[in-house]
Scaffold this motif. Sequence first.
Motif, PDB file in Angstrom:
ATOM      1  N   ARG A  38     -78.669  24.390 -31.090  1.00 13.76           N
ATOM      2  CA  ARG A  38     -79.196  24.443 -32.456  1.00 13.76           C
ATOM      3  C   ARG A  38     -78.305  25.259 -33.388  1.00 13.76           C
ATOM      4  O   ARG A  38     -78.277  25.035 -34.585  1.00 13.76           O
ATOM      5  CB  ARG A  38     -80.612  25.032 -32.447  1.00 13.76           C
ATOM      6  CG  ARG A  38     -81.276  24.948 -33.793  1.00 13.76           C
ATOM      7  CD  ARG A  38     -82.722  25.358 -33.719  1.00 13.76           C
ATOM      8  NE  ARG A  38     -83.343  25.214 -35.021  1.00 13.76           N
ATOM      9  CZ  ARG A  38     -84.408  25.874 -35.397  1.00 13.76           C
ATOM     10  NH1 ARG A  38     -84.988  26.713 -34.554  1.00 13.76           N
ATOM     11  NH2 ARG A  38     -84.912  25.694 -36.590  1.00 13.76           N
ATOM     12  N   ASP A  39     -77.552  26.189 -32.840  1.00 14.41           N
ATOM     13  CA  ASP A  39     -76.717  27.076 -33.654  1.00 14.41           C
ATOM     14  C   ASP A  39     -75.237  26.718 -33.563  1.00 14.41           C
ATOM     15  O   ASP A  39     -74.377  27.597 -33.581  1.00 14.41           O
ATOM     16  CB  ASP A  39     -76.943  28.527 -33.226  1.00 14.41           C
ATOM     17  CG  ASP A  39     -78.380  28.957 -33.444  1.00 14.41           C
ATOM     18  OD1 ASP A  39     -78.933  28.634 -34.508  1.00 14.41           O
ATOM     19  OD2 ASP A  39     -78.950  29.586 -32.540  1.00 14.41           O
TER      20      ASP A  39
ATOM     21  N   ASP B 109     -80.492  21.607 -36.862  1.00 13.81           N
ATOM     22  CA  ASP B 109     -81.498  21.052 -37.774  1.00 13.81           C
ATOM     23  C   ASP B 109     -80.883  19.954 -38.641  1.00 13.81           C
ATOM     24  O   ASP B 109     -81.494  18.904 -38.851  1.00 13.81           O
ATOM     25  CB  ASP B 109     -82.090  22.143 -38.668  1.00 13.81           C
ATOM     26  CG  ASP B 109     -82.915  23.163 -37.885  1.00 13.81           C
ATOM     27  OD1 ASP B 109     -83.042  23.046 -36.651  1.00 13.81           O
ATOM     28  OD2 ASP B 109     -83.435  24.090 -38.530  1.00 13.81           O
TER      29      ASP B 109
ATOM     30  N   SER C 233     -81.579  26.496 -27.719  1.00 12.13           N
ATOM     31  CA  SER C 233     -81.507  27.588 -28.683  1.00 12.13           C
ATOM     32  C   SER C 233     -81.929  28.887 -28.020  1.00 12.13           C
ATOM     33  O   SER C 233     -82.767  28.895 -27.116  1.00 12.13           O
ATOM     34  CB  SER C 233     -82.432  27.291 -29.873  1.00 12.13           C
ATOM     35  OG  SER C 233     -82.459  28.383 -30.771  1.00 12.13           O
TER      36      SER C 233
ATOM     37  N   ASP D 142     -83.446  31.062 -29.818  1.00 10.18           N
ATOM     38  CA  ASP D 142     -84.668  31.375 -30.565  1.00 10.18           C
ATOM     39  C   ASP D 142     -85.841  30.648 -29.922  1.00 10.18           C
ATOM     40  O   ASP D 142     -85.963  29.435 -30.024  1.00 10.18           O
ATOM     41  CB  ASP D 142     -84.515  30.952 -32.031  1.00 10.18           C
ATOM     42  CG  ASP D 142     -85.717  31.330 -32.887  1.00 10.18           C
ATOM     43  OD1 ASP D 142     -86.737  31.798 -32.342  1.00 10.18           O
ATOM     44  OD2 ASP D 142     -85.622  31.142 -34.112  1.00 10.18           O
TER      45      ASP D 142
ATOM     46  N   SER E 246     -89.079  31.349 -30.522  1.00  9.98           N
ATOM     47  CA  SER E 246     -90.314  31.572 -31.269  1.00  9.98           C
ATOM     48  C   SER E 246     -91.079  30.260 -31.439  1.00  9.98           C
ATOM     49  O   SER E 246     -90.500  29.174 -31.483  1.00  9.98           O
ATOM     50  CB  SER E 246     -90.013  32.175 -32.646  1.00  9.98           C
ATOM     51  OG  SER E 246     -89.374  31.226 -33.483  1.00  9.98           O
TER      52      SER E 246
ATOM     53  N   GLU F 160     -92.574  29.187 -34.052  1.00 11.00           N
ATOM     54  CA  GLU F 160     -92.196  28.570 -35.327  1.00 11.00           C
ATOM     55  C   GLU F 160     -90.920  27.737 -35.184  1.00 11.00           C
ATOM     56  O   GLU F 160     -90.833  26.611 -35.681  1.00 11.00           O
ATOM     57  CB  GLU F 160     -91.996  29.655 -36.383  1.00 11.00           C
ATOM     58  CG  GLU F 160     -91.604  29.125 -37.749  1.00 11.00           C
ATOM     59  CD  GLU F 160     -91.372  30.259 -38.740  1.00 11.00           C
ATOM     60  OE1 GLU F 160     -90.340  30.213 -39.429  1.00 11.00           O
ATOM     61  OE2 GLU F 160     -92.223  31.166 -38.818  1.00 11.00           O
ATOM     62  N   SER F 161     -89.943  28.276 -34.498  1.00  8.75           N
ATOM     63  CA  SER F 161     -88.680  27.576 -34.285  1.00  8.75           C
ATOM     64  C   SER F 161     -88.889  26.309 -33.456  1.00  8.75           C
ATOM     65  O   SER F 161     -88.352  25.244 -33.783  1.00  8.75           O
ATOM     66  CB  SER F 161     -87.685  28.499 -33.581  1.00  8.75           C
ATOM     67  OG  SER F 161     -86.505  27.813 -33.269  1.00  8.75           O
TER      68      SER F 161
ATOM     69  N   LYS G  92     -90.537  23.630 -35.487  1.00  9.10           N
ATOM     70  CA  LYS G  92     -89.622  23.042 -36.476  1.00  9.10           C
ATOM     71  C   LYS G  92     -88.722  21.992 -35.866  1.00  9.10           C
ATOM     72  O   LYS G  92     -88.573  20.895 -36.412  1.00  9.10           O
ATOM     73  CB  LYS G  92     -88.784  24.126 -37.160  1.00  9.10           C
ATOM     74  CG  LYS G  92     -87.874  23.535 -38.230  1.00  9.10           C
ATOM     75  CD  LYS G  92     -87.148  24.593 -39.013  1.00  9.10           C
ATOM     76  CE  LYS G  92     -86.320  23.916 -40.104  1.00  9.10           C
ATOM     77  NZ  LYS G  92     -85.600  24.874 -40.905  1.00  9.10           N
ATOM     78  N   VAL G  93     -88.103  22.280 -34.713  1.00 14.30           N
ATOM     79  CA  VAL G  93     -87.188  21.296 -34.127  1.00 14.30           C
ATOM     80  C   VAL G  93     -87.933  20.060 -33.626  1.00 14.30           C
ATOM     81  O   VAL G  93     -87.414  18.946 -33.710  1.00 14.30           O
ATOM     82  CB  VAL G  93     -86.262  21.878 -33.034  1.00 14.30           C
ATOM     83  CG1 VAL G  93     -85.326  22.896 -33.604  1.00 14.30           C
ATOM     84  CG2 VAL G  93     -87.022  22.406 -31.863  1.00 14.30           C
TER      85      VAL G  93
END
Length: 104
Positions: free
Chosen positions: A57-58, A65, A86, A88, A90, A92-93, A96-97
Amino acid sequence: MNKLKVLIADSTPSVRQFIRYALEDHFNNIEFEAANNGKNIQKRLETTRYDLIIYDRDMPLLKGDDLLQWLRSHETLKNIPVIMISSDRSEESLKKVIALGADA
């Protein structure tokens, strides 16, 4: 028998190798391609057919994204399964994906 084509995209060579070795241990019909940044990923995806994309993801030069949004809006590529990796973790993360179209 045709081999499945998998694109592993991560900026860290050891992560790419770990994923490749883990898959090779369980599946002998996979052909791998690797990428260390997102600069030419879109061009490669338009010219080469992949059965699975494993994408950090990064990634530099094309964030996960952005790749997902582009891929899911591209008529001929939108059904390719994508596993987004990723650091991350969390909630929320993750939400989102998945909302952007990651399969896992």
